[in-house]
Scaffold this motif. Sequence first.
Motif, PDB file in Angstrom:
ATOM      1  N   TYR A   1       0.831  -1.204   0.000  1.00 33.85           N
ATOM      2  CA  TYR A   1       0.000   0.000   0.000  1.00 33.85           C
ATOM      3  C   TYR A   1       0.865   1.254   0.000  1.00 33.85           C
ATOM      4  O   TYR A   1       1.828   1.345   0.753  1.00 33.85           O
ATOM      5  N   SER A   2       0.498   2.201  -0.821  1.00 29.00           N
ATOM      6  CA  SER A   2       1.146   3.504  -0.778  1.00 29.00           C
ATOM      7  C   SER A   2       0.081   4.567  -0.975  1.00 29.00           C
ATOM      8  O   SER A   2      -0.998   4.309  -1.497  1.00 29.00           O
ATOM      9  N   LEU A   3       0.398   5.735  -0.491  1.00 34.11           N
ATOM     10  CA  LEU A   3      -0.560   6.827  -0.569  1.00 34.11           C
ATOM     11  C   LEU A   3       0.022   7.914  -1.463  1.00 34.11           C
ATOM     12  O   LEU A   3       1.121   8.415  -1.182  1.00 34.11           O
ATOM     13  N   ASN A   4      -0.677   8.248  -2.517  1.00 32.03           N
ATOM     14  CA  ASN A   4      -0.271   9.314  -3.423  1.00 32.03           C
ATOM     15  C   ASN A   4      -0.896  10.613  -2.919  1.00 32.03           C
ATOM     16  O   ASN A   4      -2.041  10.939  -3.245  1.00 32.03           O
ATOM     17  N   PHE A   5      -0.135  11.325  -2.100  1.00 32.36           N
ATOM     18  CA  PHE A   5      -0.625  12.517  -1.414  1.00 32.36           C
ATOM     19  C   PHE A   5      -0.265  13.755  -2.223  1.00 32.36           C
ATOM     20  O   PHE A   5       0.923  14.050  -2.410  1.00 32.36           O
ATOM     21  N   GLN A   6      -1.290  14.440  -2.719  1.00 35.91           N
ATOM     22  CA  GLN A   6      -1.085  15.680  -3.469  1.00 35.91           C
ATOM     23  C   GLN A   6      -1.821  16.786  -2.719  1.00 35.91           C
ATOM     24  O   GLN A   6      -3.033  17.001  -2.926  1.00 35.91           O
ATOM     25  N   LYS A   7      -1.071  17.459  -1.871  1.00 43.67           N
ATOM     26  CA  LYS A   7      -1.658  18.405  -0.927  1.00 43.67           C
ATOM     27  C   LYS A   7      -2.353  19.565  -1.619  1.00 43.67           C
ATOM     28  O   LYS A   7      -3.440  19.980  -1.223  1.00 43.67           O
ATOM     29  N   ALA A   8      -1.732  20.093  -2.659  1.00 40.96           N
ATOM     30  CA  ALA A   8      -2.315  21.245  -3.355  1.00 40.96           C
ATOM     31  C   ALA A   8      -3.643  20.891  -4.010  1.00 40.96           C
ATOM     32  O   ALA A   8      -4.558  21.717  -4.088  1.00 40.96           O
ATOM     33  N   ARG A   9      -3.747  19.650  -4.451  1.00 40.67           N
ATOM     34  CA  ARG A   9      -4.984  19.201  -5.091  1.00 40.67           C
ATOM     35  C   ARG A   9      -5.955  18.605  -4.083  1.00 40.67           C
ATOM     36  O   ARG A   9      -7.059  18.203  -4.436  1.00 40.67           O
ATOM     37  N   LYS A  10      -5.514  18.511  -2.827  1.00 40.60           N
ATOM     38  CA  LYS A  10      -6.312  17.921  -1.760  1.00 40.60           C
ATOM     39  C   LYS A  10      -6.779  16.514  -2.145  1.00 40.60           C
ATOM     40  O   LYS A  10      -7.977  16.184  -2.084  1.00 40.60           O
ATOM     41  N   SER A  11      -5.813  15.728  -2.572  1.00 40.94           N
ATOM     42  CA  SER A  11      -6.135  14.345  -2.892  1.00 40.94           C
ATOM     43  C   SER A  11      -5.195  13.407  -2.155  1.00 40.94           C
ATOM     44  O   SER A  11      -4.029  13.749  -1.898  1.00 40.94           O
ATOM     45  N   ALA A  12      -5.700  12.228  -1.821  1.00 42.56           N
ATOM     46  CA  ALA A  12      -4.924  11.234  -1.069  1.00 42.56           C
ATOM     47  C   ALA A  12      -5.317   9.861  -1.596  1.00 42.56           C
ATOM     48  O   ALA A  12      -6.040   9.107  -0.938  1.00 42.56           O
ATOM     49  N   ASN A  13      -4.836   9.539  -2.776  1.00 42.26           N
ATOM     50  CA  ASN A  13      -5.235   8.296  -3.431  1.00 42.26           C
ATOM     51  C   ASN A  13      -4.447   7.119  -2.882  1.00 42.26           C
ATOM     52  O   ASN A  13      -3.235   7.208  -2.662  1.00 42.26           O
ATOM     53  N   LEU A  14      -5.126   6.003  -2.710  1.00 42.86           N
ATOM     54  CA  LEU A  14      -4.483   4.775  -2.251  1.00 42.86           C
ATOM     55  C   LEU A  14      -4.066   3.953  -3.467  1.00 42.86           C
ATOM     56  O   LEU A  14      -4.873   3.731  -4.373  1.00 42.86           O
ATOM     57  N   VAL A  15      -2.822   3.513  -3.477  1.00 39.16           N
ATOM     58  CA  VAL A  15      -2.313   2.666  -4.542  1.00 39.16           C
ATOM     59  C   VAL A  15      -2.001   1.295  -3.956  1.00 39.16           C
ATOM     60  O   VAL A  15      -1.268   1.195  -2.964  1.00 39.16           O
ATOM     61  N   ILE A  16      -2.586   0.277  -4.550  1.00 37.02           N
ATOM     62  CA  ILE A  16      -2.297  -1.100  -4.151  1.00 37.02           C
ATOM     63  C   ILE A  16      -1.524  -1.738  -5.294  1.00 37.02           C
ATOM     64  O   ILE A  16      -2.021  -1.819  -6.432  1.00 37.02           O
ATOM     65  N   SER A  17      -0.328  -2.174  -5.013  1.00 38.70           N
ATOM     66  CA  SER A  17       0.488  -2.794  -6.061  1.00 38.70           C
ATOM     67  C   SER A  17       0.236  -4.295  -6.074  1.00 38.70           C
ATOM     68  O   SER A  17      -0.142  -4.893  -5.062  1.00 38.70           O
ATOM     69  N   ALA A  18       0.379  -4.904  -7.232  1.00 33.30           N
ATOM     70  CA  ALA A  18       0.270  -6.358  -7.379  1.00 33.30           C
ATOM     71  C   ALA A  18      -0.948  -6.895  -6.635  1.00 33.30           C
ATOM     72  O   ALA A  18      -0.821  -7.654  -5.665  1.00 33.30           O
TER      73      ALA A  18
END
Lengths: 119, 113
Positions: free
Chosen positions: A64-81
Amino acid sequence: AQKITQTQPGMFVQEKEAVTLDCTYDTSDPSYGLFWYKQPSSGEMIFLIYQGSYDQQNATEGRYSLNFQKARKSANLVISASQLGDSAMYFCAMREKTNGVQGAQKLVFGQGTRLTINP
Amino acid sequence: EAGVTQSPTHLIKTRGQQATLRCSPISGHTSVYWYQQALGLGLQFLLWYDEGEERNRGNFPPRFSGRQFPNYSSELNVNALELEDSALYLCASSPGVTGNTIYFGEGSWLTVV
């Protein structure tokens, strides 16, 4: 008022592919925390990952990783494999300051995304 | 280390009765939270206890109440049950008010008939 938006009610992904679950938030508080939880059909809410608003790096926990883009106010979760066992509801949540107490832990949840992993 | 434990797992009550749900937090955690997850309504914050005191409550009627005991365990009481109280009730705990980890239990399924 703080708000969490998950725009994907459902997602279907092939096993072993990576998947990104979207989450946007709205807050005027400069200090906040973002959480992701997994909820299988059994009902238990399983903590996956946490990102603080002042954290310099994106959070990672295993697959699990979190793609945190503060300026865009987004916090997408990335699940690999992705794996078959990843099939579940996924909730994004934000820690809301309550009663003026910094760091108080009332969570505001999004509506969730139902992820289905196909073999 | 034991996680957050809740009991009972399932509970069936009739309208007008009272229900009591119990929660034991992770050892060392002083804050306990209750959430209701009704079908189609998402997770709604109910109550927050820390160090034995109620710190905040969500937008629920007074018939939803609870308490936290000296050992930090907690119970949620729902009086005068209504059909719409049927839901999954989730308890969570955290190490005080500033922790960055909030762990949930497996929930208690309440059915009101």
